[in-house]
Design an enzyme around this catalytic site. Structure first.
Site, PDB file in Angstrom:
ATOM      1  N   LYS A  38       0.822  -1.212   0.000  1.00  0.00           N
ATOM      2  CA  LYS A  38       0.000   0.000   0.000  1.00  0.00           C
ATOM      3  C   LYS A  38       0.852   1.257   0.000  1.00  0.00           C
ATOM      4  O   LYS A  38       1.847   1.344   0.698  1.00  0.00           O
ATOM      5  CB  LYS A  38      -0.872   0.022   1.254  1.00  0.00           C
ATOM      6  CG  LYS A  38      -1.807  -1.143   1.304  1.00  0.00           C
ATOM      7  CD  LYS A  38      -3.230  -0.704   1.237  1.00  0.00           C
ATOM      8  CE  LYS A  38      -4.081  -1.955   1.123  1.00  0.00           C
ATOM      9  NZ  LYS A  38      -5.400  -1.711   0.635  1.00  0.00           N
ATOM     10  N   CYS A  49      -9.135  -1.352 -10.543  1.00  0.00           N
ATOM     11  CA  CYS A  49      -9.771  -0.156  -9.997  1.00  0.00           C
ATOM     12  C   CYS A  49     -10.861  -0.568  -9.022  1.00  0.00           C
ATOM     13  O   CYS A  49     -11.388  -1.671  -9.112  1.00  0.00           O
ATOM     14  CB  CYS A  49     -10.433   0.642 -11.113  1.00  0.00           C
ATOM     15  SG  CYS A  49      -9.290   1.131 -12.403  1.00  0.00           S
ATOM     16  N   GLY A  88     -14.733 -17.239   3.403  1.00  0.00           N
ATOM     17  CA  GLY A  88     -16.053 -16.700   3.097  1.00  0.00           C
ATOM     18  C   GLY A  88     -16.485 -16.848   1.656  1.00  0.00           C
ATOM     19  O   GLY A  88     -17.471 -17.501   1.366  1.00  0.00           O
ATOM     20  N   HIS A 111      -3.650 -16.389  -3.756  1.00  0.00           N
ATOM     21  CA  HIS A 111      -3.241 -15.434  -4.785  1.00  0.00           C
ATOM     22  C   HIS A 111      -2.587 -16.130  -5.969  1.00  0.00           C
ATOM     23  O   HIS A 111      -2.295 -15.506  -6.975  1.00  0.00           O
ATOM     24  CB  HIS A 111      -2.279 -14.402  -4.198  1.00  0.00           C
ATOM     25  CG  HIS A 111      -2.938 -13.577  -3.141  1.00  0.00           C
ATOM     26  ND1 HIS A 111      -2.769 -13.814  -1.799  1.00  0.00           N
ATOM     27  CD2 HIS A 111      -3.815 -12.562  -3.232  1.00  0.00           C
ATOM     28  CE1 HIS A 111      -3.502 -12.960  -1.118  1.00  0.00           C
ATOM     29  NE2 HIS A 111      -4.146 -12.191  -1.949  1.00  0.00           N
ATOM     30  N   GLU A 144     -20.902 -16.118  -0.446  1.00  0.00           N
ATOM     31  CA  GLU A 144     -20.915 -14.693  -0.828  1.00  0.00           C
ATOM     32  C   GLU A 144     -21.249 -14.450  -2.299  1.00  0.00           C
ATOM     33  O   GLU A 144     -20.834 -13.441  -2.877  1.00  0.00           O
ATOM     34  CB  GLU A 144     -19.583 -14.003  -0.456  1.00  0.00           C
ATOM     35  CG  GLU A 144     -19.255 -14.088   1.017  1.00  0.00           C
ATOM     36  CD  GLU A 144     -17.959 -13.380   1.422  1.00  0.00           C
ATOM     37  OE1 GLU A 144     -17.499 -12.483   0.695  1.00  0.00           O
ATOM     38  OE2 GLU A 144     -17.418 -13.731   2.485  1.00  0.00           O
TER      39      GLU A 144
HETATM   40  N1  GLN Z   1     -14.921 -12.750   3.483  1.00  0.00           N
HETATM   41  C1  GLN Z   1     -14.199 -12.143   2.420  1.00  0.00           C
HETATM   42  C2  GLN Z   1     -13.981 -13.152   1.294  1.00  0.00           C
HETATM   43  O1  GLN Z   1     -13.812 -14.278   1.555  1.00  0.00           O
HETATM   44  C3  GLN Z   1     -12.863 -11.636   2.882  1.00  0.00           C
HETATM   45  C4  GLN Z   1     -12.134 -10.929   1.792  1.00  0.00           C
HETATM   46  C5  GLN Z   1     -10.898 -10.213   2.258  1.00  0.00           C
HETATM   47  O2  GLN Z   1     -10.322 -10.554   3.270  1.00  0.00           O
HETATM   48  N2  GLN Z   1     -10.438  -9.237   1.542  1.00  0.00           N
HETATM   49  O3  GLN Z   1     -13.944 -12.824   0.135  1.00  0.00           O
END
Ligand code: GLN
Ligand code: ZN
Length: 757
Positions: free
Chosen positions: A113, A520, A436, A696, A488
């Site tokens: 960051k 973005c 999540g 990642h 989610e």
């Molecule tokens: N609960 C979110 C997900 O699983 C957490 C995302 C994050 O930590 N940036 O996508």
């Protein structure tokens, strides 16, 4: 030598394009769907459009070299020849993108960051052996491009001290080596750059030194003195503007004042004009128009500041507090916003117009006296007033107060809760869970777009979401996870989703801000009092729970993160705003419990991001940030297990604060700094899940690898408190990868349990 500094300027401008043209051009180039020539012509058009626009708005001082194909710190590394050998390719652009994005088997440079913003820069690697050499092609080309339009510009380059302070030592450098040790060599390259720009006829150059607004050691301040002393004394150079932003220069101000640079930019929105008298004789570029928010500038207040600075320092130009990189382009396009709100907003275009207007007002205002010096300790009136209060906005309300059924009393102590939860949830040791999100399929994204465009109805969309939840629950059951999630699927983004369902927020259509490279975000605008008109996530969680007998974890974004990733009203202290959001989260926690959800995760990935740059302010921040989190979660029954998730683990500094969050379980990313995390968690007394799957990367770790990671973790965390989970949400991965990876994770946990039994 010196021409006077223009009356109005901005420190930088957005570059991604009003319609994210650069994003599209980059991504299609990376996918080899378009040529380098296509990319270059898009980039050139974007630069030219910006300069023309700034000139048309009446801005006098136009910046150049603020365009970037990826990141301005990476551009500076290239300018200085600081390209690690492993990235070198035949083609300069391929080399550049290899550093940013990696290349066959070579991971990219680290990204982190940019100060306390949500912009990420590429961390340069500097070692004792780094050979510096000047490559001034980019700034020169931009100067010439603008000239072809009849416009003179001021090239902007990250300054030598900030560049080295942001760099990391090349791995394997001798202990004690710091990139700043290479200051003299780097400054020589800047000297050659200034000579080339002078030869090109450039009048002013801007060197950005935001690192000077954080605490700096005497040695670092001596580096500032040495660098700008040396550059300032050069015979043949353009005039120099050293730009500070994101806060006060503090001790660095008198140091810069004593160097022969011609101008210094101050952030007078976040910082003050304290000590500005010392800059008499130089031009002060007074950053009175904020580059960090989307509010219109209070004209009277800004003008008062400008007049006071002029009286004390003499020569003043009007500027932005920092680059406008951090705000969207143009609020006029947001035709869907409530006109009363739109009136109050200024994006980059509007901010430029404000700068121009203020410069006109300043020029028209009579000078009272010749600049006079104030006795030390005497402050000019108007400069130190707290942030403005927008008339007509409700004042802060007393908080925290009890919302809903429960009172603000803290939860029972952790051991009591842990026992109650063990009894209630009956989880095995080393429970396996996820963070999540499950993969966001193209189908889902298309359905959301179709819903927004009115092509499908609400019912059809929700039917799809239900099908997706069924699939995610079935998958987790089949794989044998212990605490399930609903996945989610309904969320476009973990902050925007909540902003769309809370009063007090607005969302934009075109308000994109660069986060990194071609990425973005569209930060929501938190403009009024935050309220939760109705439950937000409850029905999805309830539906997921109805499909399984295993506990389903309710999933919420925490108050600090919601605020950190939004543009926030500035008429209330941030703390108050965060507490309002915490109230809403607290209500949601209560409703989830009532719906039978026994595990609730409140994510705070941005907790660290808002940590103030100055140490003296950090404890106070952490105290209220933690208080807000606890307010959001402390209404929960002792049987309800509260989880939190953090996206980074180089968190030594705030480990105590994470502990103070008092969550029952913390999952934390650990792929990148596992050893450090495990070394630091000794005093951590609650459940901990150091990630065992790096989401990642497309790589799928096998059960053996995960078992190794867990075995290592067990040396730092007792088995009763160790959780097994990926590093972060799975939404950017494919189902194929996720299925294989989670199977390995479950298998390794099972092996360890067997060993443990
Ligand atoms: N609960 C979110 C997900 O699983 C957490 C995302 C994050 O930590 N940036 O996508
Ligand atoms: Zn995360």
């Amino acid at each position: 030598m010196t021409s006077s500094f223009p009356a109005s300027t901005v420190l930088g401008y957005p570059r991604i394009g009003p319609d994210r043209e650069l994003k599209r051009a980059l991504e299609s180039y990376w996918e080899q769907r378009t040529s380098r020539g296509d990319l270059e012509s898009t980039a050139r058009r974007l630069r030219e459009d910006s300069w023309r626009r700034l000139a048309a708005l009446g801005l006098e001082g136009l910046p150049s070299n603020t365009f970037s194909y990826y990141d301005q710190v990476l551009d500076t590394a290239v300018l200085l020849g600081a390209v690690p050998e492993r990235y070198r390719q035949d083609d300069d652009l391929a080399t550049y993108f290899a550093m940013a994005r990696g290349a066959e088997g070579i991971p990219p440079l680290r990204m982190t960051k940019w100060f306390d913003t949500n912009y990420h820069y590429i961390v340069p690697e500097i070692g004792p052996e780094t050979v510096f050499s000047l490559d001034a092609a980019k700034p020169l080309a931009e100067v010439r491009e603008a000239r072809a339009l009849g416009l003179e510009t001021r090239p902007v380059v990250v300054g030598p001290v900030t560049f080295l302070l942001l760099a990391q030592a090349t791995p394997g450098s001798p202990g004690g080596f710091a990139p700043l040790d290479r200051l003299d060599d780097v400054v020589e390259v800047y000297a050659r750059l200034l000579a080339e720009l002078a030869a090109e006829g450039v009048g002013w150059v801007q060197l950005d030194e935001p690192a000077l607004v954080a605490d700096r050691t005497p040695a670092e301040l001596a580096a500032v003195e040495a660098a700008y002393g040396r550059l300032g004394r050069l015979e043949n150079r353009p005039a120099l503007l050293v730009a500070s932003y994101f806060g006060d220069l503090g001790d660095a101000l008198p140091v810069l004042a004593a160097t022969p640079v011609e101008a210094v930019a101050l952030d007078l929105v976040r910082g003050t004009a304290h000590g500005v008298d010392a800059l008499a004789g130089k031009t002060v570029v007074a950053g009175v128009v904020s580059g960090r928010d989307v509010w219109r500038t209070d004209r009277d207040r800004a003008l008062a500041t400008l007049l006071a600075v002029r009286e004390r320092a003499g020569r003043v130009a009007v500027g932005t507090s920092c680059s406008l990189l951090h705000v969207p382009y143009d609020v006029e396009r947001e035709t869907g916003l409530d006109p009363a709100l739109r009136e109050r907003l200024a994006f980059a275009e509007q901010k430029v117009a404000e700068v121009v207007e203020l410069a006109d007002l300043l020029a028209a205002a009579p000078r009272r006296h010749a600049p006079r010096r104030h006795a030390p300790g005497r402050h000019a009136p108007g400069l130190y007033a707290p942030r403005r209060h927008v008339p007509g906005q409700p004042a802060a309300q007393g908080r925290p107060h009890a919302s809903g059924r429960r009172t603000a009393q803290g939860r029972a102590p952790y051991p009591v809760r842990a026992a109650a939860q063990a009894e209630h949830l009956k989880l095995p040791i080393l429970p396996v869970t996820t963070i999540g999100s499950f993969p966001q399929t193209g189908e889902l994204r298309r359905a959301r777009a179709a819903l927004a465009a009115g092509e499908i109805g609400e019912a059809a969309y929700e039917g799809m979401l239900r099908t997706e939840i069924e699939r995610v629950i079935a998958l987790q059951e089949r794989l044998g996870l212990d605490v399930l999630v609903h996945g989610e699927a309904e969320r476009n983004d973990m902050v925007q989703y909540f902003a769309e369902h809370l009063d007090g927020f607005a969302v934009t259509r075109h308000g994109w801000v660069q986060s990194y490279g071609s990425r973005c975000t569209r930060p929501p605008i938190l403009h009024g009092d935050v309220r939760r008109p109705e439950p937000i996530t409850v029905r999805w969680a309830r539906y997921a729970q109805s499909l399984t007998s295993k506990p389903v974890k309710g999933m919420l974004t925490g108050p600090v993160t919601i605020v950190a990733w939004s543009f926030v009203r500035d008429d209330l202290p941030l703390r108050e705003v965060v507490l309002q959001v915490a109230d809403a989260v607290r209500e949601e926690v209560g409703d989830l419990e009532e719906a039978g959800i026994r595990v609730i995760q409140v994510d705070e990935p941005a907790l660290r991001e808002l940590v103030p740059l100055r140490r003296a302010e950090q404890d106070a921040y952490l105290e209220w940030a933690v208080a807000a989190y606890r307010w959001a979660t402390s209404g929960a029954d002792e049987c309800t297990q509260i989880h939190t998730h953090l996206c980074y683990s180089d968190a030594d500094q705030i480990l105590a604060a994470i502990d103070a969050l008092d969550a029952d379980v913390t999952s934390i990313e650990s792929a990148r700094s596992r050893g450090r995390l495990l070394g630091a968690v000794g005093d951590f007394s609650r459940g901990l899940g150091p990630g065992v799957y790096d989401i990642h990367s497309p790589r799928v770790p096998g059960a053996d690898e995960v078992e190794g990671l867990l075995t290592e973790a067990l040396r730092a965390v007792p088995a009763e408190r160790l959780w097994v989970n990926p590093d972060c949400g799975l939404k950017t991965r494919s189902y194929e990868q996720v299925e294989a990876a989670l199977a390995g994770v479950v298998e390794s946990a099972a092996r360890l349990r067997a060993r443990h039994a």
